[in-house]
Design a protein around this motif. Structure first.
Motif, PDB file in Angstrom:
ATOM      1  N   LEU A 160       0.844  -1.199   0.000  1.00 57.44           N
ATOM      2  CA  LEU A 160       0.000   0.000   0.000  1.00 57.44           C
ATOM      3  C   LEU A 160       0.874   1.240   0.000  1.00 57.44           C
ATOM      4  N   ARG A 161       0.592   2.142  -0.908  1.00 58.35           N
ATOM      5  CA  ARG A 161       1.348   3.397  -0.982  1.00 58.35           C
ATOM      6  C   ARG A 161       0.369   4.572  -0.893  1.00 58.35           C
ATOM      7  N   GLU A 162       0.744   5.536  -0.075  1.00 51.24           N
ATOM      8  CA  GLU A 162      -0.091   6.722   0.113  1.00 51.24           C
ATOM      9  C   GLU A 162       0.664   7.969  -0.330  1.00 51.24           C
ATOM     10  N   ASN A 163      -0.016   8.804  -1.075  1.00 52.72           N
ATOM     11  CA  ASN A 163       0.523  10.109  -1.449  1.00 52.72           C
ATOM     12  C   ASN A 163      -0.514  11.169  -1.073  1.00 52.72           C
ATOM     13  N   SER A 164      -0.284  11.830   0.047  1.00 52.47           N
ATOM     14  CA  SER A 164      -1.246  12.821   0.533  1.00 52.47           C
ATOM     15  C   SER A 164      -0.751  14.218   0.228  1.00 52.47           C
ATOM     16  N   CYS A 165      -1.668  15.064  -0.187  1.00 53.32           N
ATOM     17  CA  CYS A 165      -1.300  16.448  -0.467  1.00 53.32           C
ATOM     18  C   CYS A 165      -1.111  17.199   0.854  1.00 53.32           C
ATOM     19  N   ALA A 166      -0.345  18.256   0.799  1.00 50.95           N
ATOM     20  CA  ALA A 166      -0.026  19.004   2.014  1.00 50.95           C
ATOM     21  C   ALA A 166      -1.187  19.869   2.485  1.00 50.95           C
ATOM     22  N   THR A 167      -2.038  20.288   1.576  1.00 50.72           N
ATOM     23  CA  THR A 167      -3.127  21.193   1.942  1.00 50.72           C
ATOM     24  C   THR A 167      -4.288  20.425   2.573  1.00 50.72           C
ATOM     25  N   SER A 168      -5.092  21.151   3.328  1.00 45.21           N
ATOM     26  CA  SER A 168      -6.265  20.568   3.967  1.00 45.21           C
ATOM     27  C   SER A 168      -7.351  20.292   2.928  1.00 45.21           C
ATOM     28  N   LEU A 169      -7.986  19.133   3.038  1.00 43.91           N
ATOM     29  CA  LEU A 169      -9.074  18.759   2.128  1.00 43.91           C
ATOM     30  C   LEU A 169     -10.319  18.487   2.959  1.00 43.91           C
ATOM     31  N   VAL A 170     -11.234  19.435   2.977  1.00 40.31           N
ATOM     32  CA  VAL A 170     -12.470  19.295   3.754  1.00 40.31           C
ATOM     33  C   VAL A 170     -13.655  19.386   2.802  1.00 40.31           C
ATOM     34  N   VAL A 171     -14.530  18.396   2.880  1.00 41.60           N
ATOM     35  CA  VAL A 171     -15.743  18.392   2.066  1.00 41.60           C
ATOM     36  C   VAL A 171     -16.956  18.373   2.996  1.00 41.60           C
ATOM     37  N   TRP A 172     -18.125  18.583   2.421  1.00 37.25           N
ATOM     38  CA  TRP A 172     -19.367  18.656   3.181  1.00 37.25           C
ATOM     39  C   TRP A 172     -20.192  17.416   2.874  1.00 37.25           C
ATOM     40  N   GLY A 173     -20.455  16.583   3.907  1.00 36.04           N
ATOM     41  CA  GLY A 173     -21.233  15.384   3.621  1.00 36.04           C
ATOM     42  C   GLY A 173     -21.319  14.423   4.782  1.00 36.04           C
ATOM     43  N   ASP A 174     -21.541  13.169   4.466  1.00 34.95           N
ATOM     44  CA  ASP A 174     -21.740  12.100   5.441  1.00 34.95           C
ATOM     45  C   ASP A 174     -20.456  11.278   5.503  1.00 34.95           C
ATOM     46  N   SER A 175     -19.754  11.328   6.623  1.00 33.21           N
ATOM     47  CA  SER A 175     -18.446  10.678   6.735  1.00 33.21           C
ATOM     48  C   SER A 175     -18.540   9.167   6.560  1.00 33.21           C
ATOM     49  N   ARG A 176     -19.600   8.536   7.101  1.00 36.59           N
ATOM     50  CA  ARG A 176     -19.735   7.085   6.984  1.00 36.59           C
ATOM     51  C   ARG A 176     -19.943   6.648   5.539  1.00 36.59           C
ATOM     52  N   ARG A 177     -20.772   7.396   4.813  1.00 33.42           N
ATOM     53  CA  ARG A 177     -20.996   7.035   3.412  1.00 33.42           C
ATOM     54  C   ARG A 177     -19.719   7.241   2.593  1.00 33.42           C
ATOM     55  N   LEU A 178     -18.968   8.288   2.902  1.00 34.98           N
ATOM     56  CA  LEU A 178     -17.722   8.520   2.178  1.00 34.98           C
ATOM     57  C   LEU A 178     -16.703   7.423   2.495  1.00 34.98           C
ATOM     58  N   GLU A 179     -16.641   7.012   3.758  1.00 41.05           N
ATOM     59  CA  GLU A 179     -15.764   5.900   4.125  1.00 41.05           C
ATOM     60  C   GLU A 179     -16.168   4.635   3.370  1.00 41.05           C
ATOM     61  N   GLU A 180     -17.470   4.415   3.270  1.00 40.02           N
ATOM     62  CA  GLU A 180     -17.975   3.204   2.629  1.00 40.02           C
ATOM     63  C   GLU A 180     -17.550   3.120   1.165  1.00 40.02           C
ATOM     64  N   ILE A 181     -17.614   4.236   0.433  1.00 40.45           N
ATOM     65  CA  ILE A 181     -17.272   4.162  -0.987  1.00 40.45           C
ATOM     66  C   ILE A 181     -15.786   3.880  -1.178  1.00 40.45           C
ATOM     67  N   VAL A 182     -14.940   4.411  -0.285  1.00 35.44           N
ATOM     68  CA  VAL A 182     -13.507   4.125  -0.385  1.00 35.44           C
ATOM     69  C   VAL A 182     -13.248   2.649  -0.090  1.00 35.44           C
ATOM     70  N   ILE A 183     -13.946   2.100   0.917  1.00 36.05           N
ATOM     71  CA  ILE A 183     -13.791   0.682   1.245  1.00 36.05           C
ATOM     72  C   ILE A 183     -14.218  -0.196   0.074  1.00 36.05           C
ATOM     73  N   ILE A 184     -15.357   0.129  -0.536  1.00 42.10           N
ATOM     74  CA  ILE A 184     -15.846  -0.688  -1.655  1.00 42.10           C
ATOM     75  C   ILE A 184     -14.823  -0.711  -2.789  1.00 42.10           C
ATOM     76  N   ILE A 185     -14.263   0.442  -3.126  1.00 40.04           N
ATOM     77  CA  ILE A 185     -13.268   0.494  -4.199  1.00 40.04           C
ATOM     78  C   ILE A 185     -12.021  -0.300  -3.813  1.00 40.04           C
TER      79      ILE A 185
END
Length: 287
Positions: A160-185
């Motif tokens: 597993l390799r992670e490349n995270s950007c330095a800037t803050s990334l904040v979106v507006w929504g449902d954290s559980r649903r967003l977690e779920e789509i990342v897990i499914i992929i």
């Protein structure tokens, strides 16, 4: 001028009503019976709701299979530590209190890990789409997801390799649903390696900021998605069976959640890389 729809109980009908005043003292009213249109819309919504529900259950089933892998590892560790202490006790071997406490600390850590996974699954099953969205830190959300699937990734020999950007990334929504789509992929990416004999296995997660949008890219170096399939993977109930795996399961849910967050999702496939690119509008708090 006014325009509205109204249901009349006595007639059991819906009407589209428009009214305006062409000149002082006069009112023109136009009514149109839209009952059949309303019924058709209601039937369509109900079908969509049922499709979404069934697809979500199927998706959770796929997630549950993955979670079983995550829970099995700490359970085995718990059993080994407990059996070890019992073994030395039965043999009459003296063990220092410090060693027992250290084993208890390790057991507590593993039990806490299992608890967090189970709580996440319970939340995902019981929680409907939130009527009150919140600020979601994309990078923290991804970190939480990786905790849930780390053992499965390790068990399949995937780097597993992670490349995270330095800037803050904040979106507006449902954290559980967003977690779920990342897990499914991620689960689909892991499963794609099952049907191939490939020693070098890699999944890469990249976050970036492009103008006013948060971008998440999840790539793997597994087999390419065939041209006759790639256009169908976001359709409800779609799955491609290969060697007992179900590739593509749950991606219709991913698409619907992304759309609900005013985002976009694309998939790119070549011989050595499959990439899902998701974009969400950044949340800018008004002053």
């Amino acid at each position: 001028p006014v325009n509205f729809t109204q249901y009349f109980d006595q007639q059991d009908k819906w009407y589209s009503i428009s009214a305006y005043s062409p000149q002082p003292g006069y009112v023109v009213e136009i009514s149109e019976d839209i009952t059949e249109q309303k019924k058709a819309e209601g039937e369509r919504r109900e079908r969509e709701r049922q499709v979404a529900l069934i697809e979500r259950v199927a998706s959770l089933g796929a997630l549950a299979a993955g979670v079983a892998h995550e829970i099995n590892q700490p359970l085995q560790a718990l059993k080994i530590m407990a059996d070890s202490m019992i073994y030395w006790y039965d043999k009459g071997k003296e063990t220092s209190v410090e060693k027992v406490i250290e084993s208890c600390r390790k057991i507590s850590v593993q039990a806490g890990y299992i608890t967090s996974i189970v709580e996440w699954m319970q939340d995902s099953v019981n929680k409907a789409w939130s009527d009150v969205p919140e600020e979601v830190d994309v990078k923290k959300m991804i970190k939480q997801v990786l905790i849930l699937v780390q053992e499965r990734i390790r068990a399949h020999g995937i780097q597993l390799r992670e490349n995270s950007c330095a800037t803050s990334l904040v979106v507006w929504g449902d954290s559980r649903r967003l977690e779920e789509i990342v897990i499914i992929i991620l689960v689909n990416a892991i499963d794609s390696f099952v049907c191939v004999d490939q020693s070098a296995r890699e999944i890469r997660i990249t976050t970036s900021c492009v103008e006013d949008r948060a971008v998440i890219e999840i790539s793997n170096n597994g087999p390419a998605i065939p041209d006759d399939i790639i256009g169908k993977i976001f359709e409800p109930f779609f799955s491609s069976s290969k060697s007992g795996t179900k590739l593509g399961m749950g991606l219709a849910i991913v698409k619907s959640v992304v759309n609900a967050h005013n985002g976009t999702i694309q998939v790119f496939s070549s011989n050595q890389q499959v990439t899902f690119r998701i974009e969400f509008p950044l949340y800018r708090q008004s002053v």
